[in-house]
Design a protein around this motif. Sequence first.
Motif, PDB file in Angstrom:
ATOM      1  N   LEU A  87       0.877  -1.086  -0.004  1.00 56.93           N
ATOM      2  CA  LEU A  87      -0.074   0.061  -0.026  1.00 56.93           C
ATOM      3  C   LEU A  87       0.992   1.337  -0.056  1.00 56.93           C
ATOM      4  CD1 LEU A  87      -2.820  -1.166   2.348  1.00 56.93           C
ATOM      5  CD2 LEU A  87      -3.050  -0.530   0.067  1.00 56.93           C
ATOM      6  N   LEU A  88       2.097   1.175   0.882  1.00 57.83           N
ATOM      7  CA  LEU A  88       2.955   2.310   0.937  1.00 57.83           C
ATOM      8  C   LEU A  88       3.590   2.541  -0.661  1.00 57.83           C
ATOM      9  CD1 LEU A  88       4.639   1.929   4.155  1.00 57.83           C
ATOM     10  CD2 LEU A  88       3.253   3.807   3.499  1.00 57.83           C
ATOM     11  N   TYR A  89       3.675   1.542  -1.153  1.00 52.35           N
ATOM     12  CA  TYR A  89       4.631   1.640  -2.395  1.00 52.35           C
ATOM     13  C   TYR A  89       3.604   2.124  -3.439  1.00 52.35           C
ATOM     14  CZ  TYR A  89       7.170   0.215  -6.585  1.00 52.35           C
ATOM     15  OH  TYR A  89       7.717   0.069  -7.577  1.00 52.35           O
ATOM     16  N   PHE A  90       2.367   1.785  -3.577  1.00 52.53           N
ATOM     17  CA  PHE A  90       1.364   2.139  -4.604  1.00 52.53           C
ATOM     18  C   PHE A  90       0.645   3.374  -4.354  1.00 52.53           C
ATOM     19  CE2 PHE A  90       1.676  -2.215  -5.733  1.00 52.53           C
ATOM     20  CZ  PHE A  90       2.166  -2.181  -7.059  1.00 52.53           C
ATOM     21  N   PHE A  91       0.464   3.664  -2.955  1.00 51.36           N
ATOM     22  CA  PHE A  91      -0.269   4.888  -2.770  1.00 51.36           C
ATOM     23  C   PHE A  91       0.568   5.934  -1.806  1.00 51.36           C
ATOM     24  CE2 PHE A  91      -3.298   1.430  -3.444  1.00 51.36           C
ATOM     25  CZ  PHE A  91      -4.101   1.830  -4.245  1.00 51.36           C
ATOM     26  N   GLY A  92       1.746   5.889  -1.549  1.00 56.23           N
ATOM     27  CA  GLY A  92       2.573   6.593  -0.805  1.00 56.23           C
ATOM     28  C   GLY A  92       2.779   8.040  -1.304  1.00 56.23           C
ATOM     29  N   ARG A  93       3.377   8.884  -0.963  1.00 55.09           N
ATOM     30  CA  ARG A  93       3.502   9.892  -1.360  1.00 55.09           C
ATOM     31  C   ARG A  93       4.468  10.020  -2.644  1.00 55.09           C
ATOM     32  NH1 ARG A  93       4.910  14.758   3.042  1.00 55.09           N
ATOM     33  NH2 ARG A  93       4.375  15.816   1.160  1.00 55.09           N
ATOM     34  N   ASN A  94       5.316   9.220  -2.752  1.00 54.59           N
ATOM     35  CA  ASN A  94       6.437   8.964  -4.009  1.00 54.59           C
ATOM     36  C   ASN A  94       5.701   8.183  -5.120  1.00 54.59           C
ATOM     37  OD1 ASN A  94       8.456  10.636  -2.549  1.00 54.59           O
ATOM     38  ND2 ASN A  94       9.114   8.903  -1.299  1.00 54.59           N
ATOM     39  N   SER A  95       4.537   7.765  -5.226  1.00 57.93           N
ATOM     40  CA  SER A  95       3.871   7.109  -5.879  1.00 57.93           C
ATOM     41  C   SER A  95       3.110   8.020  -7.024  1.00 57.93           C
ATOM     42  CB  SER A  95       2.950   5.844  -5.544  1.00 57.93           C
ATOM     43  OG  SER A  95       1.831   6.405  -4.944  1.00 57.93           O
ATOM     44  N   ILE A 104      -4.802  16.972  -6.071  1.00 61.00           N
ATOM     45  CA  ILE A 104      -6.144  17.328  -5.965  1.00 61.00           C
ATOM     46  C   ILE A 104      -6.456  17.430  -4.652  1.00 61.00           C
ATOM     47  CG2 ILE A 104      -8.216  16.318  -6.504  1.00 61.00           C
ATOM     48  CD1 ILE A 104      -7.035  14.486  -8.649  1.00 61.00           C
ATOM     49  N   PHE A 105      -6.336  17.057  -3.536  1.00 63.96           N
ATOM     50  CA  PHE A 105      -6.818  17.064  -2.200  1.00 63.96           C
ATOM     51  C   PHE A 105      -6.079  17.761  -1.216  1.00 63.96           C
ATOM     52  CE2 PHE A 105      -8.994  13.326  -4.337  1.00 63.96           C
ATOM     53  CZ  PHE A 105     -10.254  13.859  -4.053  1.00 63.96           C
ATOM     54  N   SER A 106      -4.768  18.059  -1.591  1.00 59.46           N
ATOM     55  CA  SER A 106      -4.066  18.906  -0.590  1.00 59.46           C
ATOM     56  C   SER A 106      -3.883  18.051   0.415  1.00 59.46           C
ATOM     57  CB  SER A 106      -4.451  20.231  -0.402  1.00 59.46           C
ATOM     58  OG  SER A 106      -4.715  21.127  -1.653  1.00 59.46           O
ATOM     59  N   GLU A 107      -3.800  16.763   0.481  1.00 64.04           N
ATOM     60  CA  GLU A 107      -3.120  16.093   1.661  1.00 64.04           C
ATOM     61  C   GLU A 107      -2.758  14.573   1.076  1.00 64.04           C
ATOM     62  OE1 GLU A 107      -6.667  15.516   4.354  1.00 64.04           O
ATOM     63  OE2 GLU A 107      -7.669  14.077   2.734  1.00 64.04           O
ATOM     64  N   THR A 108      -2.248  13.813   1.874  1.00 63.00           N
ATOM     65  CA  THR A 108      -1.654  12.526   1.402  1.00 63.00           C
ATOM     66  C   THR A 108      -2.715  11.328   1.899  1.00 63.00           C
ATOM     67  OG1 THR A 108      -0.550  12.054   3.551  1.00 63.00           O
ATOM     68  CG2 THR A 108       0.541  13.300   1.662  1.00 63.00           C
ATOM     69  N   ILE A 109      -2.591  10.225   1.272  1.00 65.97           N
ATOM     70  CA  ILE A 109      -3.527   8.914   1.631  1.00 65.97           C
ATOM     71  C   ILE A 109      -2.721   8.352   2.715  1.00 65.97           C
ATOM     72  CG2 ILE A 109      -4.079   6.772   0.685  1.00 65.97           C
ATOM     73  CD1 ILE A 109      -4.070   7.966  -1.915  1.00 65.97           C
ATOM     74  N   VAL A 110      -1.450   8.219   2.756  1.00 61.56           N
ATOM     75  CA  VAL A 110      -0.581   7.773   3.701  1.00 61.56           C
ATOM     76  C   VAL A 110      -1.210   8.532   5.213  1.00 61.56           C
ATOM     77  CG1 VAL A 110       1.471   8.948   3.305  1.00 61.56           C
ATOM     78  CG2 VAL A 110       1.285   6.553   4.525  1.00 61.56           C
ATOM     79  N   PHE A 111      -1.188   7.529   6.181  1.00 70.06           N
ATOM     80  CA  PHE A 111      -1.176   8.202   7.582  1.00 70.06           C
ATOM     81  C   PHE A 111      -2.732   9.111   7.735  1.00 70.06           C
ATOM     82  CE2 PHE A 111       3.619   8.022   7.398  1.00 70.06           C
ATOM     83  CZ  PHE A 111       3.600   6.846   7.934  1.00 70.06           C
TER      84      PHE A 111
END
Length: 219
Positions: free
Chosen positions: A64-72, A81-88
């Motif tokens: 999940l980190l690999y595919f949806f982290g900040r570097n993905s 788009i949302f000005s926030e990260t998915i992770v955490f």
Amino acid sequence: MNLDFWTPIFISIRVTVIASILGFSLALIAAGLMKRRNFKGKQLLETLLMLPLVLPPTVIGFGLLYFFGRNSTIGRVYEFIFSETIVFSFIAAVMAATIVAFPLMYQTLKAGFEQVDKDLEDVGQVLGGNSLQIFRYVTIPLSKNVMIVAFILGAARALGEFGATLMFAGNIPGRTQTVPTAIYIAVETGRTELAIYWVLSIVTLSFFLLFFVQWKKET
């Protein structure tokens, strides 16, 4: 008990409810499609769908980190788009719980659908029903108990999720801290009594979920 005790419980319940609905919806679609169709590579696809059931939660969390982290790519687009990260985030906790609950729901639903009398489905086809209509008006009504069991089992699995949640959603109090991660931190920081109360709460919730499953199987 103060708010610090109840907050992880409320977060766990919210995550469990949302993840169970999402996981069940995906499992219902997947089980319906896999039951009705035979195609090349079906066994490979089924293996991939069931893989999260046997993988260590930390592996799922890393994926999940690999595919949806900040570097993905997905992570960067989402942040743009949302000005926030998915992770955490709360969404990350829901995603982790959904992925670990899905295979159990899928396997239960598929097994239940396969128990439906094929002659009844054939009658629906003779009467002019297409695959979707037969699934909706014949297979699903005859599998109601199995569907309830699948949902509850998936909810119990989502409620107890720890490893993938900790890696992908973190352990942020009031935001992503579920009961399992709260127990881990409480033990690490020497708050044993608080950990015991959380353990009792999640054991109680899980017990009633599984008890309902056993009762439903016998009705």
